[in-house]
Write a protein that holds these residues in place. Structure first.
Motif, PDB file in Angstrom:
ATOM      1  N   GLY A 104       0.762  -1.248   0.000  1.00 43.77           N
ATOM      2  CA  GLY A 104       0.000   0.000   0.000  1.00 43.77           C
ATOM      3  C   GLY A 104       0.787   1.288   0.000  1.00 43.77           C
ATOM      4  N   VAL A 105       2.108   1.227  -0.139  1.00 42.89           N
ATOM      5  CA  VAL A 105       2.922   2.439  -0.073  1.00 42.89           C
ATOM      6  C   VAL A 105       2.519   3.431  -1.161  1.00 42.89           C
ATOM      7  N   ASP A 106       2.159   2.935  -2.354  1.00 39.89           N
ATOM      8  CA  ASP A 106       1.760   3.828  -3.445  1.00 39.89           C
ATOM      9  C   ASP A 106       0.519   4.625  -3.088  1.00 39.89           C
ATOM     10  N   ARG A 107      -0.447   3.981  -2.433  1.00 33.64           N
ATOM     11  CA  ARG A 107      -1.688   4.675  -2.048  1.00 33.64           C
ATOM     12  C   ARG A 107      -1.441   5.646  -0.894  1.00 33.64           C
ATOM     13  N   PHE A 108      -0.563   5.276   0.031  1.00 36.69           N
ATOM     14  CA  PHE A 108      -0.204   6.222   1.091  1.00 36.69           C
ATOM     15  C   PHE A 108       0.470   7.452   0.478  1.00 36.69           C
ATOM     16  N   TYR A 109       1.318   7.247  -0.506  1.00 39.85           N
ATOM     17  CA  TYR A 109       2.050   8.343  -1.157  1.00 39.85           C
ATOM     18  C   TYR A 109       1.105   9.378  -1.761  1.00 39.85           C
ATOM     19  N   GLY A 146      -2.065  -6.403  -0.688  1.00 40.78           N
ATOM     20  CA  GLY A 146      -2.376  -6.004  -2.067  1.00 40.78           C
ATOM     21  C   GLY A 146      -3.511  -6.794  -2.667  1.00 40.78           C
ATOM     22  N   GLY A 147      -4.479  -7.201  -1.817  1.00 38.06           N
ATOM     23  CA  GLY A 147      -5.593  -8.009  -2.336  1.00 38.06           C
ATOM     24  C   GLY A 147      -5.077  -9.309  -2.917  1.00 38.06           C
ATOM     25  N   ILE A 150      -5.283   7.099   2.129  1.00 32.75           N
ATOM     26  CA  ILE A 150      -4.918   6.372   3.350  1.00 32.75           C
ATOM     27  C   ILE A 150      -5.773   5.117   3.519  1.00 32.75           C
ATOM     28  N   GLY A 151      -7.077   5.228   3.314  1.00 30.83           N
ATOM     29  CA  GLY A 151      -7.972   4.077   3.466  1.00 30.83           C
ATOM     30  C   GLY A 151      -7.598   2.942   2.526  1.00 30.83           C
ATOM     31  N   MET A 152      -7.335   3.274   1.262  1.00 28.58           N
ATOM     32  CA  MET A 152      -6.956   2.241   0.300  1.00 28.58           C
ATOM     33  C   MET A 152      -5.578   1.676   0.627  1.00 28.58           C
ATOM     34  N   GLY A 153      -4.695   2.521   1.132  1.00 30.00           N
ATOM     35  CA  GLY A 153      -3.377   2.040   1.530  1.00 30.00           C
ATOM     36  C   GLY A 153      -3.473   1.038   2.662  1.00 30.00           C
ATOM     37  N   VAL A 154      -4.309   1.324   3.659  1.00 32.62           N
ATOM     38  CA  VAL A 154      -4.506   0.391   4.769  1.00 32.62           C
ATOM     39  C   VAL A 154      -5.116  -0.908   4.260  1.00 32.62           C
ATOM     40  N   GLY A 155      -6.089  -0.789   3.349  1.00 33.41           N
ATOM     41  CA  GLY A 155      -6.712  -1.980   2.764  1.00 33.41           C
ATOM     42  C   GLY A 155      -5.696  -2.859   2.044  1.00 33.41           C
ATOM     43  N   TRP A 177      -5.006  -6.694  -6.457  1.00 32.92           N
ATOM     44  CA  TRP A 177      -5.179  -5.240  -6.329  1.00 32.92           C
ATOM     45  C   TRP A 177      -3.885  -4.522  -6.673  1.00 32.92           C
ATOM     46  N   ALA A 178      -2.767  -5.063  -6.192  1.00 31.62           N
ATOM     47  CA  ALA A 178      -1.469  -4.453  -6.478  1.00 31.62           C
ATOM     48  C   ALA A 178      -1.198  -4.437  -7.979  1.00 31.62           C
ATOM     49  N   LEU A 179      -1.542  -5.515  -8.674  1.00 29.07           N
ATOM     50  CA  LEU A 179      -1.349  -5.590 -10.121  1.00 29.07           C
ATOM     51  C   LEU A 179      -2.231  -4.583 -10.864  1.00 29.07           C
TER      52      LEU A 179
END
Length: 195
Positions: free
Chosen positions: A146-151, A166-167, A155-160, A171-173
């Protein structure tokens, strides 16, 4: 013979020969750069180009010159409050940040910047926008946590993504393909607070 780069409507054009500059849209207030110039400079202030503007003044572009708000210095937008933001500043901002925003929103951004007063525009110019390329690299290498979403501030998607690894990789892909556009949209949301 020197070759020049020209900024027109937030886009960089070039390299161009001297005889190609005016047909490409250069006016005396346009920003140009060539080897030997320390920074982008108004064409009228470049000694090698000054002679191009001696014969007759260039006609103002649509949206410049006299408006319903009165007479405006050549090459400046007029906003309803009476303050002006120069076309040069707007073009430079767009040219510097064109990759940080969705391409289809650039005309809207340009029109909105033209309505800002000088102080608001200066504050807006100090904003730091997230790089879509950095977001993509983070997504590829550490996106599964989730580092990309935190960046980019999701924040919510990063925590998810962190909690699901990454699902399970899916999800990461998917984010590899959408993170750059998500970054541009987040930058536009940040900019919209000032427009």
């Amino acid at each position: 013979m020197a070759q020049y780069y020209l900024a027109v409507n937030g886009q960089q054009i070039g390299p161009l020969e001297v005889n190609q500059l005016i047909p490409s849209g250069m006016t005396q207030n346009s920003l140009v750069w060539t080897e030997g110039l320390p920074t982008w400079t108004q064409a009228a202030n470049v000694p090698e180009l000054a002679h191009l503007f001696m014969a007759a003044p260039a006609a103002p572009s649509p949206g410049y010159g006299t408006t319903s708000y009165g007479s405006v210095p050549y090459g400046a937008y007029q906003n309803p409050a009476g303050s002006t933001v120069s076309q040069q500043k707007i073009d430079f901002f767009l040219m510097s940040n064109k990759d940080n925003f969705p391409a289809e929103k650039l005309p809207v951004i340009q029109q909105s910047l033209a309505r800002l007063d000088e102080n608001t525009f200066n504050n807006l110019s100090m904003l730091q926008f997230k790089s879509p390329m950095t977001a993509l690299l983070l997504s590829i290498f550490v996106g599964s946590v989730g580092v990309d979403r935190f960046y980019i501030g999701d924040i919510g998607m990063g925590v998810g993504k962190l909690l699901t690894f990454g699902g399970c990789g899916i999800w990461a892909l998917i984010d590899w393909f959408i993170i750059q556009n998500a970054t541009r949209e987040k930058n536009f949301e940040q900019l919209s607070q000032y427009l």
